[in-house]
Design a protein around this motif. Structure first.
Motif, mmCIF file in Angstrom:
data_model
loop_
_atom_site.group_PDB
_atom_site.id
_atom_site.type_symbol
_atom_site.label_atom_id
_atom_site.label_comp_id
_atom_site.label_asym_id
_atom_site.label_seq_id
_atom_site.Cartn_x
_atom_site.Cartn_y
_atom_site.Cartn_z
ATOM 1 N N ALA A 74 0.828 -1.217 0.000
ATOM 2 C CA ALA A 74 0.000 0.000 0.000
ATOM 3 C C ALA A 74 0.859 1.262 0.000
ATOM 4 N N HIS A 75 2.186 1.088 -0.002
ATOM 5 C CA HIS A 75 3.135 2.214 0.024
ATOM 6 C C HIS A 75 2.863 3.138 1.206
ATOM 7 N N ALA A 76 2.833 2.566 2.411
ATOM 8 C CA ALA A 76 2.527 3.373 3.595
ATOM 9 C C ALA A 76 3.189 2.804 4.844
ATOM 10 N N TYR A 77 3.546 3.701 5.745
ATOM 11 C CA TYR A 77 3.906 3.289 7.091
ATOM 12 C C TYR A 77 3.404 4.326 8.087
ATOM 13 N N ARG A 78 3.188 3.835 9.322
ATOM 14 C CA ARG A 78 2.664 4.680 10.405
ATOM 15 C C ARG A 78 3.630 4.595 11.570
ATOM 16 N N TYR A 79 3.855 5.732 12.220
ATOM 17 C CA TYR A 79 4.791 5.768 13.338
ATOM 18 C C TYR A 79 4.280 6.715 14.415
ATOM 19 N N SER A 80 4.829 6.572 15.617
ATOM 20 C CA SER A 80 4.479 7.469 16.722
ATOM 21 C C SER A 80 5.715 8.246 17.132
ATOM 22 N N VAL A 81 5.477 9.410 17.701
ATOM 23 C CA VAL A 81 6.550 10.210 18.283
ATOM 24 C C VAL A 81 6.496 9.957 19.780
ATOM 25 N N ALA A 93 1.821 9.529 13.016
ATOM 26 C CA ALA A 93 1.845 10.044 11.647
ATOM 27 C C ALA A 93 1.882 8.893 10.659
ATOM 28 N N THR A 94 1.340 9.151 9.480
ATOM 29 C CA THR A 94 1.369 8.190 8.384
ATOM 30 C C THR A 94 1.981 8.871 7.178
ATOM 31 N N LEU A 95 2.936 8.197 6.572
ATOM 32 C CA LEU A 95 3.553 8.650 5.332
ATOM 33 C C LEU A 95 3.139 7.642 4.267
ATOM 34 N N SER A 96 2.498 8.136 3.202
ATOM 35 C CA SER A 96 1.970 7.220 2.194
ATOM 36 C C SER A 96 2.080 7.814 0.803
ATOM 37 N N VAL A 97 2.090 6.913 -0.198
ATOM 38 C CA VAL A 97 2.180 7.310 -1.596
ATOM 39 C C VAL A 97 0.975 6.727 -2.324
ATOM 40 N N HIS A 98 0.313 7.566 -3.121
ATOM 41 C CA HIS A 98 -0.905 7.160 -3.820
ATOM 42 C C HIS A 98 -0.804 7.493 -5.303
ATOM 43 N N PRO A 99 -1.433 6.685 -6.163
ATOM 44 C CA PRO A 99 -1.463 7.022 -7.586
ATOM 45 C C PRO A 99 -2.199 8.342 -7.804
ATOM 46 N N HIS A 100 -1.751 9.087 -8.799
ATOM 47 C CA HIS A 100 -2.372 10.357 -9.146
ATOM 48 C C HIS A 100 -2.185 10.573 -10.636
ATOM 49 N N ALA A 101 -3.039 11.358 -11.248
ATOM 50 C CA ALA A 101 -2.941 11.617 -12.689
ATOM 51 C C ALA A 101 -1.573 12.168 -13.084
#
Length: 145
Positions: A74-81, A93-101
């Motif tokens: 899913a091209h994502a990871y979640r982490y806590s501070v 926080a979640t850092l993720s990559v999604h398809p876009h035009a």
């Protein structure tokens, strides 16, 4: 009160190509231009939930982030501070990559609890306008040329 912080950027690259750059939890400072050096503590696998990256300044740990979940498909990871140096709690926080035009959209979203507008302003400045915006701008530049 729970708050959300969101910043996004669109880049002219395939999501998998962007994920190749940002998907390694242990290599965060490799693509983000203004982060302090970090290491994964205790020799943990940076791809495994529970790994902790520690940012250091002048030989002292100033911030720890714990990987909570990672989904490469899913091209994502979640982490806590952990123990932030400002008056908020429950920061994730979640850092993720999604398809876009245009290629890909990178989303950096954080949630946290804050008891004052001053704390919200600190998070917006430090993470939203600082860490998130700077890192996303660096990604846009990296893939633009």
């Amino acid at each position: 009160m729970t708050r959300t912080l969101l910043r996004t950027v669109r880049v002219p690259a395939a999501p998998a190509e962007v994920w190749q750059v940002i998907g390694d939890f242990g290599a965060f400072p490799d693509w983000h231009p203004y982060l302090l050096p970090s290491t994964i503590e205790n020799g943990a696998d940076p791809e495994t939930p529970g790994a902790v990256r520690a940012f250091t300044y002048e030989g002292r740990v100033v911030l720890r982030e714990r990987l909570l979940a990672k989904d490469p498909s899913a091209h994502a990871y979640r982490y806590s501070v952990e123990a932030p140096a400002f008056p908020v709690s429950g920061y994730e926080a979640t850092l993720s990559v999604h398809p876009h035009a245009e290629g890909a959209e990178v989303r950096w979203e954080g949630t946290y609890r804050a008891d004052s507008e001053e704390a919200v302003a600190q998070v917006e400045q430090l993470f939203g306008d600082g860490t998130y915006a700077t890192g996303l701008a660096a990604l846009r530049e990296r893939f633009a040329g």
